[in-house]
Design an enzyme around this catalytic site. Structure first.
Site, PDB file in Angstrom:
ATOM      1  N   GLY A 154      48.974  40.001  58.710  1.00  0.00           N
ATOM      2  CA  GLY A 154      48.204  40.467  57.559  1.00  0.00           C
ATOM      3  C   GLY A 154      48.172  39.425  56.460  1.00  0.00           C
ATOM      4  O   GLY A 154      49.068  38.575  56.366  1.00  0.00           O
TER       5      GLY A 154
ATOM      6  N   MET B 190      45.507  48.502  42.394  1.00  0.00           N
ATOM      7  CA  MET B 190      44.586  47.664  41.618  1.00  0.00           C
ATOM      8  C   MET B 190      44.748  46.206  42.039  1.00  0.00           C
ATOM      9  O   MET B 190      45.862  45.753  42.340  1.00  0.00           O
ATOM     10  CB  MET B 190      44.821  47.815  40.107  1.00  0.00           C
ATOM     11  CG  MET B 190      46.186  47.383  39.635  1.00  0.00           C
ATOM     12  SD  MET B 190      46.521  47.894  37.931  1.00  0.00           S
ATOM     13  CE  MET B 190      45.255  47.016  37.055  1.00  0.00           C
TER      14      MET B 190
ATOM     15  N   TYR C 292      42.475  44.940  50.542  1.00  0.00           N
ATOM     16  CA  TYR C 292      43.729  45.182  51.281  1.00  0.00           C
ATOM     17  C   TYR C 292      43.977  46.690  51.436  1.00  0.00           C
ATOM     18  O   TYR C 292      44.340  47.161  52.523  1.00  0.00           O
ATOM     19  CB  TYR C 292      44.857  44.515  50.500  1.00  0.00           C
ATOM     20  CG  TYR C 292      46.215  44.498  51.156  1.00  0.00           C
ATOM     21  CD1 TYR C 292      46.598  43.435  51.976  1.00  0.00           C
ATOM     22  CD2 TYR C 292      47.142  45.505  50.926  1.00  0.00           C
ATOM     23  CE1 TYR C 292      47.875  43.395  52.551  1.00  0.00           C
ATOM     24  CE2 TYR C 292      48.410  45.478  51.493  1.00  0.00           C
ATOM     25  CZ  TYR C 292      48.772  44.414  52.301  1.00  0.00           C
ATOM     26  OH  TYR C 292      50.030  44.376  52.863  1.00  0.00           O
TER      27      TYR C 292
HETATM   28  N1  CAA Z   1      50.716  47.017  39.261  1.00  0.00           N
HETATM   29  C1  CAA Z   1      50.501  47.323  37.966  1.00  0.00           C
HETATM   30  N2  CAA Z   1      49.746  46.576  37.134  1.00  0.00           N
HETATM   31  C2  CAA Z   1      49.177  45.480  37.641  1.00  0.00           C
HETATM   32  C3  CAA Z   1      49.337  45.093  38.983  1.00  0.00           C
HETATM   33  C4  CAA Z   1      50.165  45.912  39.799  1.00  0.00           C
HETATM   34  N3  CAA Z   1      50.402  45.635  41.087  1.00  0.00           N
HETATM   35  N4  CAA Z   1      48.638  43.959  39.202  1.00  0.00           N
HETATM   36  C5  CAA Z   1      48.058  43.636  38.030  1.00  0.00           C
HETATM   37  N5  CAA Z   1      48.412  44.528  37.083  1.00  0.00           N
HETATM   38  C6  CAA Z   1      48.001  44.529  35.680  1.00  0.00           C
HETATM   39  C7  CAA Z   1      48.522  43.300  34.939  1.00  0.00           C
HETATM   40  O1  CAA Z   1      49.862  43.490  34.496  1.00  0.00           O
HETATM   41  C8  CAA Z   1      47.545  43.179  33.799  1.00  0.00           C
HETATM   42  O2  CAA Z   1      47.852  44.140  32.808  1.00  0.00           O
HETATM   43  P1  CAA Z   1      47.864  43.734  31.261  1.00  0.00           P
HETATM   44  O3  CAA Z   1      46.488  43.176  30.990  1.00  0.00           O
HETATM   45  O4  CAA Z   1      48.168  45.011  30.542  1.00  0.00           O
HETATM   46  O5  CAA Z   1      48.949  42.704  31.131  1.00  0.00           O
HETATM   47  C9  CAA Z   1      46.231  43.638  34.434  1.00  0.00           C
HETATM   48  O6  CAA Z   1      46.584  44.388  35.604  1.00  0.00           O
HETATM   49  C10 CAA Z   1      45.352  42.472  34.866  1.00  0.00           C
HETATM   50  O7  CAA Z   1      46.159  41.594  35.661  1.00  0.00           O
HETATM   51  P2  CAA Z   1      46.089  40.018  35.463  1.00  0.00           P
HETATM   52  O8  CAA Z   1      46.151  39.633  33.995  1.00  0.00           O
HETATM   53  O9  CAA Z   1      47.120  39.424  36.374  1.00  0.00           O
HETATM   54  O10 CAA Z   1      44.592  39.743  35.959  1.00  0.00           O
HETATM   55  P3  CAA Z   1      44.073  38.564  36.841  1.00  0.00           P
HETATM   56  O11 CAA Z   1      42.605  38.807  37.022  1.00  0.00           O
HETATM   57  O12 CAA Z   1      44.562  37.263  36.318  1.00  0.00           O
HETATM   58  O13 CAA Z   1      44.830  38.796  38.260  1.00  0.00           O
HETATM   59  C11 CAA Z   1      45.499  40.000  40.180  1.00  0.00           C
HETATM   60  C12 CAA Z   1      44.621  39.998  38.935  1.00  0.00           C
HETATM   61  C13 CAA Z   1      45.081  38.867  41.139  1.00  0.00           C
HETATM   62  C14 CAA Z   1      45.234  41.333  40.883  1.00  0.00           C
HETATM   63  C15 CAA Z   1      46.986  39.797  39.826  1.00  0.00           C
HETATM   64  O14 CAA Z   1      47.339  40.653  38.726  1.00  0.00           O
HETATM   65  C16 CAA Z   1      47.879  40.190  40.976  1.00  0.00           C
HETATM   66  O15 CAA Z   1      48.058  39.411  41.910  1.00  0.00           O
HETATM   67  N6  CAA Z   1      48.451  41.403  40.920  1.00  0.00           N
HETATM   68  C17 CAA Z   1      49.286  41.933  41.987  1.00  0.00           C
HETATM   69  C18 CAA Z   1      48.473  42.864  42.872  1.00  0.00           C
HETATM   70  C19 CAA Z   1      49.433  43.453  43.872  1.00  0.00           C
HETATM   71  O16 CAA Z   1      50.167  44.370  43.576  1.00  0.00           O
HETATM   72  N7  CAA Z   1      49.430  42.918  45.098  1.00  0.00           N
HETATM   73  C20 CAA Z   1      50.353  43.316  46.083  1.00  0.00           C
HETATM   74  C21 CAA Z   1      50.684  42.096  46.901  1.00  0.00           C
HETATM   75  S1  CAA Z   1      52.056  42.387  48.000  1.00  0.00           S
HETATM   76  C22 CAA Z   1      51.396  43.256  49.252  1.00  0.00           C
HETATM   77  O17 CAA Z   1      50.233  43.486  49.348  1.00  0.00           O
HETATM   78  C23 CAA Z   1      52.354  43.729  50.306  1.00  0.00           C
HETATM   79  C24 CAA Z   1      52.318  45.193  50.420  1.00  0.00           C
HETATM   80  O18 CAA Z   1      51.781  45.696  51.407  1.00  0.00           O
HETATM   81  C25 CAA Z   1      52.980  46.038  49.424  1.00  0.00           C
END
Ligand code: CAA
Length: 241
Positions: A84, A142, A147
């Site tokens: 994945g 979000m 995914y």
């Molecule tokens: N949970 C809660 N809040 C989240 C979040 C999450 N997972 N991801 C982003 N946010 C929030 C940020 O904290 C931010 O909030 P504020 O503006 O209040 O600070 C807002 O959303 C916007 O985020 P960014 O400023 O980071 O925005 P960006 O456009 O620069 O990036 C993003 C967006 C690429 C989605 C980045 O935030 C990111 O990578 N987030 C993580 C997403 C995530 O949870 N991915 C899981 C990966 S692991 C996986 O997938 C394995 C699995 O099966 C569990």
């Protein structure tokens, strides 16, 4: 004779832990990888598990790779669809490429792999298909419309195929890991991980790949023969389903 297990994305992260746990449980294991040659070689050198390079988005490539493994090791009895990827972006910034890459790998990859082992499992009246979905397929996330859609699709695939396999002694189950301490999760921006994600996990920590691998070993075993179409959730209490 020991059974043969094939683990996609089986040289890193959760997949590597599953490959090793199955190997330690006595299975003949083959692990696939898509790109990271160096990690795959190192994994092989340490574990002795055979590693095979192909892309699960390539239907023909899956067929050729599986044929080689079956020639070398024997028929695939256990398939773990683990490979994945993430291409996280807020939906308003998500490109068609980010959408399709994730759907092709995380959802269509399951079709491409399972289709090539399914008839053999039917013919031999034994099989175990274990699909690694995600908490984010159960609850949505979000930044992960692609995914979350693919991982939710994996659950539908699991439930449909479980019904088809049941009469042939083939079980099909899904595991939904929560946030596990792998490269994929550690690639999330540190601030988001520490301030937004970990505080949502009641046990207060990321999971360990071995905590998922132990579930896969159980589902692969004869002891789990009455479990099919199930979703096993392991997320530190982040979501109850
Ligand atoms: N949970 C809660 N809040 C989240 C979040 C999450 N997972 N991801 C982003 N946010 C929030 C940020 O904290 C931010 O909030 P504020 O503006 O209040 O600070 C807002 O959303 C916007 O985020 P960014 O400023 O980071 O925005 P960006 O456009 O620069 O990036 C993003 C967006 C690429 C989605 C980045 O935030 C990111 O990578 N987030 C993580 C997403 C995530 O949870 N991915 C899981 C990966 S692991 C996986 O997938 C394995 C699995 O099966 C569990």
């Amino acid at each position: 004779m020991s059974r043969v297990a094939l683990v996609t994305g089986g040289t890193r992260g959760i997949g590597a832990a599953i490959s090793m746990a199955l190997h330690n449980a006595g299975y003949k294991v083959a692990a696939t990888y898509a790109g990271n040659e160096e990690k795959a070689r190192a994994f092989h050198d340490v574990t002795g598990i055979s590693v095979h390079k192909w892309d699960v988005t390539d239907y023909e490539g899956c067929g050729k790779g599986i044929a080689k493994i079956e020639h070398d090791l024997g028929h695939v009895d256990i398939l773990v669809n683990n490979a994945g990827i993430t291409r996280d972006a807020m939906f308003h910034k998500m490109t068609p490429q980010q959408w399709h890459e994730v759907i092709n790998t995380n959802l269509t990859g399951l079709f491409n792999m399972t289709h090539h082992v399914w008839q053999g499992m039917r013919d031999r009246s034994f099989g175990r298909v274990i699909n690694i979905s995600s908490i984010n397929g159960q609850k949505g996330q979000m930044g992960q419309a692609n995914y979350s859609a693919a991982k939710a699709g994996d659950l539908g695939f699991t439930k449909a195929l479980a019904q088809e396999g049941a009469a042939k002694n083939i079980t099909v189950n899904a595991i939904c890991p929560g946030y596990i301490g792998t490269e994929m999760v550690l690639a999330v921006p540190e601030k988001v991980l520490n301030e937004r994600i970990i505080p949502q996990i009641p046990v207060g920590r990321l999971g360990e790949p071995e905590e998922i691998a132990r579930i896969a070993v159980f589902l692969a075993s004869d002891d789990a023969g009455f479990i099919t179409g199930s979703t096993i959730t392991a997320n530190g209490g982040q979501l109850f389903v």
